[in-house]
Design an enzyme around this catalytic site. Structure first.
Site, mmCIF file in Angstrom:
data_model
loop_
_atom_site.group_PDB
_atom_site.id
_atom_site.type_symbol
_atom_site.label_atom_id
_atom_site.label_comp_id
_atom_site.label_asym_id
_atom_site.label_seq_id
_atom_site.Cartn_x
_atom_site.Cartn_y
_atom_site.Cartn_z
ATOM 1 N N ARG A 98 31.483 13.944 26.876
ATOM 2 C CA ARG A 98 30.668 15.034 27.389
ATOM 3 C C ARG A 98 31.508 15.534 28.624
ATOM 4 O O ARG A 98 31.772 16.787 29.206
ATOM 5 C CB ARG A 98 29.183 14.998 27.417
ATOM 6 C CG ARG A 98 28.634 16.336 27.354
ATOM 7 C CD ARG A 98 28.815 17.300 26.317
ATOM 8 N NE ARG A 98 29.653 18.151 26.693
ATOM 9 C CZ ARG A 98 30.454 18.651 25.716
ATOM 10 N NH1 ARG A 98 30.232 18.301 24.382
ATOM 11 N NH2 ARG A 98 31.345 19.482 25.833
ATOM 12 N N LYS A 133 33.402 32.020 46.360
ATOM 13 C CA LYS A 133 32.384 32.079 45.326
ATOM 14 C C LYS A 133 32.842 31.009 43.953
ATOM 15 O O LYS A 133 32.971 31.411 43.037
ATOM 16 C CB LYS A 133 32.365 33.513 44.641
ATOM 17 C CG LYS A 133 32.031 34.372 45.738
ATOM 18 C CD LYS A 133 32.144 35.908 45.241
ATOM 19 C CE LYS A 133 31.941 36.987 46.251
ATOM 20 N NZ LYS A 133 31.816 38.371 45.922
ATOM 21 N N LYS A 165 33.665 39.846 59.055
ATOM 22 C CA LYS A 165 33.011 40.987 58.251
ATOM 23 C C LYS A 165 32.247 41.974 58.704
ATOM 24 O O LYS A 165 32.215 41.831 59.944
ATOM 25 C CB LYS A 165 32.358 40.240 57.082
ATOM 26 C CG LYS A 165 33.282 39.075 56.359
ATOM 27 C CD LYS A 165 32.757 38.443 54.909
ATOM 28 C CE LYS A 165 33.098 39.535 53.810
ATOM 29 N NZ LYS A 165 32.856 39.369 52.408
ATOM 30 N N GLU A 199 37.700 42.531 57.939
ATOM 31 C CA GLU A 199 37.434 43.200 57.023
ATOM 32 C C GLU A 199 37.063 44.558 57.513
ATOM 33 O O GLU A 199 36.204 44.885 58.485
ATOM 34 C CB GLU A 199 36.247 42.972 56.171
ATOM 35 C CG GLU A 199 35.616 43.774 55.186
ATOM 36 C CD GLU A 199 34.211 43.288 54.640
ATOM 37 O OE1 GLU A 199 34.429 42.168 53.803
ATOM 38 O OE2 GLU A 199 33.168 43.771 54.941
ATOM 39 N N ASP A 220 38.240 46.663 52.031
ATOM 40 C CA ASP A 220 37.248 46.151 51.095
ATOM 41 C C ASP A 220 36.721 47.419 50.469
ATOM 42 O O ASP A 220 36.486 48.277 51.079
ATOM 43 C CB ASP A 220 35.999 45.805 51.896
ATOM 44 C CG ASP A 220 34.873 45.133 50.988
ATOM 45 O OD1 ASP A 220 35.496 44.633 50.005
ATOM 46 O OD2 ASP A 220 33.843 45.335 51.513
#
Length: 296
Positions: A98, A133, A165, A199, A220
């Site tokens: 598994r 992420k 940012k 950014e 962005d």
């Protein structure tokens, strides 16, 4: 970025979670001396990632389990293809099954999705890169899977590079500094080896950022036409990264704008696990098979 220690840490933690006091089913049902052979088989097409993880799982469960790889990370495979074969203790292979499949399916899903994005950028200069992420605790493994799929890695952590940012800039501007002044002051306090990316979300921000001599500028959530104009405005003075609004339907047009990098959070936060299976045959010695089992 993927070290043996990082793999071992993840595998040991996963095995402890899955069998903290052993595998009570196999230990009660399968004779200790029973052996088995098993094949990792693809149920669908994809790109393989995680073979080092498979080897680590087998090694941690039972060093005597033999693993033969039939494909390498980055290989494309077809449904029904055998990707690896295992032989050894039946209990060991059942305990490893598994965890090995969970990780192989997850990582191969990331590699497969990354490969699809990379294919959409063919013929352009754009490179597909990942983001932070990632699944907590699995970052090193997942980002290695991105590379297996043909992508590249962004900064690994907050410690690796500066990425300024909009919220950072808002705090700095509240102190009365211009964007250029704030960035120049920032660079003076950094090591010369630390790269700086900033950014922006409007075209009119580009010049004041470039005036500080940054390494990369992130455009962005720019539309396709603004991306083209932004690339022309930067004119090679920094790397240009596109971010936001990137999916398989838009990435080709974004790449055609001339950007150097396209960051895609979906590579790791939205990849679907591939369907891989473990086909196993257990060899139970004659006279030791539990009721309902046949010795083979």
């Amino acid at each position: 970025m993927l070290t043996d220690d990082a793999i071992t840490e993840v595998v040991q933690r996963a095995l402890r979670e899955d069998a903290p006091w052993g595998d009570v089913t196999s230990e009660a049902l399968i004779p200790e001396e029973a052996s088995a052979t098993a094949s990792v088989v693809a149920r669908e097409a994809g790109v393989l990632a995680g073979t080092r993880v498979l080897l680590s799982v087998a090694r941690e469960v039972d060093p005597l389990i033999e693993v033969t790889l039939r494909a390498a990370d980055g290989d494309h495979f077809a449904p029904g293809q055998t990707l690896a074969e295992l032989s050894g203790s039946a209990r060991g292979i059942l305990r490893a099954e598994r965890i090995a499949l969970n990780l192989l399916q997850r990582l191969s899903g990331i590699a497969t999705l990354t490969s699809a994005y990379v294919a959409q950028t063919e013929g352009t200069r754009a490179q597909i890169v990942d983001t932070r992420k990632t699944t907590p605790g699995l970052r090193a493994l997942e980002r290695d899977a991105v590379v297996a799929g043909g992508g590249r890695n962004h900064r690994f952590s907050l410690s690796d590079a500066v990425l300024v940012k909009d919220n950072h800039l808002a705090i700095l501007l509240a102190q009365g500094l211009t964007v250029t002044e704030a960035l120049v002051d920032l660079k003076q306090r950094l090591s010369h080896t630390t790269r700086v990316e900033v950014e922006v979300d409007r075209l009119d921000q580009i010049e004041e950022v470039l005036a500080a001599g940054v390494d990369t500028i992130m455009l962005d959530n720019f539309g396709p036409d603004d991306l083209v104009e932004g690339v022309a405005q930067v004119a090679g003075r920094a790397l240009v990264e596109a971010s936001g609004g990137v999916n398989l339907g838009t990435v080709g047009r974004i790449a055609a704008s001339g950007v150097d990098l396209i960051s895609v959070g979906a590579l790791t936060h939205s990849a679907r696990a591939l369907d891989l299976g473990l086909d196993i045959a257990i060899d139970v010695p004659a006279g030791r098979a539990p009721a309902g089992f046949a010795a083979v």
